[in-house]
Write an enzyme that holds these catalytic residues in place. Structure first.
Site, short mmCIF file in Angstrom:
data_model
loop_
_atom_site.label_atom_id
_atom_site.label_comp_id
_atom_site.label_asym_id
_atom_site.label_seq_id
_atom_site.Cartn_x
_atom_site.Cartn_y
_atom_site.Cartn_z
N ARG A 156 -5.08 3.95 -5.09
CA ARG A 156 -5.49 3.83 -3.59
C ARG A 156 -6.45 2.61 -3.52
NH1 ARG A 156 -5.76 9.45 -4.93
NH2 ARG A 156 -4.31 10.68 -3.49
N LYS A 181 -9.36 10.82 -5.01
CA LYS A 181 -9.09 11.88 -3.79
C LYS A 181 -9.27 13.30 -3.90
CE LYS A 181 -6.39 12.60 0.45
NZ LYS A 181 -5.29 12.01 1.10
N HIS A 287 -2.04 -0.12 1.02
CA HIS A 287 -1.54 1.25 0.62
C HIS A 287 0.05 1.06 0.46
CE1 HIS A 287 -2.58 5.36 -0.21
NE2 HIS A 287 -1.63 5.80 0.64
N ARG A 290 0.99 1.10 -3.15
CA ARG A 290 0.93 2.44 -3.74
C ARG A 290 2.25 3.21 -3.53
NH1 ARG A 290 -2.17 7.01 -5.75
NH2 ARG A 290 -1.98 8.79 -4.53
N HIS A 313 -1.43 13.53 -6.94
CA HIS A 313 -1.12 14.38 -5.97
C HIS A 313 -1.49 15.82 -6.38
CE1 HIS A 313 1.78 11.45 -3.99
NE2 HIS A 313 0.67 11.28 -3.38
N TYR A 322 8.62 10.32 -1.32
CA TYR A 322 9.04 9.31 -1.76
C TYR A 322 10.58 9.37 -1.96
CZ TYR A 322 4.25 7.90 -1.92
OH TYR A 322 2.90 7.64 -1.44
#
Length: 340
Positions: A156, A181, A287, A290, A313, A322
């Site tokens: 990120r 995150k 982004h 990524r 994640h 994705y």
């Protein structure tokens, strides 16, 4: 590649908005609680921003008297008149619950039953490998290195900018993301093709580090837990930013003038300009790199659980998005037009 060392003339200082102690009493109390909890500066900015917007919406009613019904009606207002997304609405809810419960010390009561914001699940913008190469070719050297590492490790934007010298480990071939995150640490891959340019970049940073020490500048910003345990870490080589700003900045909380990492807007603007220069048809942001990292790994046969770990994640369903941008999501399907 551009030199990182500062120019000979007096160093300029970026005047970031000073992190005051808040205006009205409720905001001053909120600032005190946020900083006692050691929440990130961006979280503080977001929570204070929602508090101010809520105060304006309340009009003549004092914030100190607001309760769950006010919060519920404000969230309804955001959905109906503001047309905000569900995620934005959740952020507002979290901020206002923090304001009432944690700052004002009152039970907000029942805040449920409001109309939810619009649910969005957009297919991410992904560049092809050829488009990535075209984008990189249009970036200045220092921004190109940052963009390549962001793509090559799936970082990120703020994870990239907050890297420290010790986080790029050449011997192990890894990049360590600390406090990503959700406050989680993780490990990603260090692209072999970037090993040499990143090592050269690191050596140039030693010149800047030496200049700062000769100038007796305060150390770089540290997480409070680290600063409390190792007060001198900010002037140690291992804790320096891997992508420092050329200019000094005012710490938005303490007001100390020190070396900060490159501002996020600098790379964002550079990527936008490079995308235009490369004649890319999509709206490209950092982004996007990524997103492209994840999609290209899956297209190359990487296991989705591995990609999930590299991206950080918490839930594999987030990574599954994705698969929808691959040429053959799920079962291989051929268009009937190709059979004519």
């Amino acid at each position: 590649m551009d030199q990182i060392a500062p120019p000979a003339e007096p160093v300029q200082v970026i005047r970031i908005e000073r992190g005051d102690q808040g205006g009205p009493p409720w905001e001053q109390r909120m600032v005190a609680v946020l900083r006692t909890r050691q929440l990130k500066w961006r979280t503080e900015e977001a929570y204070r921003g929602w508090g101010r917007r809520f105060a304006r919406w309340l009009g003549d009613k004092p914030v100190e008297e607001a309760g769950g019904d006010d919060i519920r009606r404000y969230l309804e207002h955001l959905a109906v008149e503001g047309k905000v997304s569900a995620s934005t609405q959740r952020q507002a809810l979290n901020a206002l619950i923090f304001l009432v419960r944690e700052t004002l010390g009152r039970d907000p009561g029942d805040c449920t039953g409001y109309r939810p914001g619009r649910a969005t699940r957009r297919i991410p913008v992904v560049l092809s490998q050829r488009e990535c190469q075209a984008l990189f070719a249009q970036l200045p050297d220092h921004h190109r290195l940052m963009a390549q590492l962001m793509y090559g490790a799936g970082l990120r934007l703020m994870e990239l900018l907050r890297l420290r010298i010790q986080d790029v480990q050449f011997e192990q071939g890894i990049v360590i993301v600390r406090q990503g995150k959700g406050g989680k640490d993780r490990v990603s891959v260090l692209p072999e093709s970037l090993r040499a340019p990143l090592m050269e970049h690191r050596e140039r940073l030693r010149l800047l580090f030496a200049e700062d020490r000769r100038a007796d500048l305060p150390g770089v910003w540290l997480p409070p837990a680290v600063e409390n345990k190792i007060p001198t870490a900010g002037v140690q080589w291992a804790w320096q930013w891997f992508f420092p700003s050329r200019q000094l900045a005012i710490d938005p909380r303490s007001g100390i003038q020190r070396r900060h990492h490159i501002q996020d807007a600098a790379l964002q603007n550079a990527v936008r300009k490079a995308a235009r220069a490369a004649h890319l048809s999509q709206r490209v942001t950092p982004h996007t790199l990524r997103h492209s990292f994840a999609t290209h790994l899956l297209a190359g046969g990487a296991d989705i659980r591995t990609v999930q770990e590299l991206l950080g994640h918490a839930d594999v369903t987030t990574t599954m998005i994705y698969t929808h941008v691959l040429n053959r999501p799920g079962l291989a399907v051929r268009s009937p037009l190709d059979n004519l």
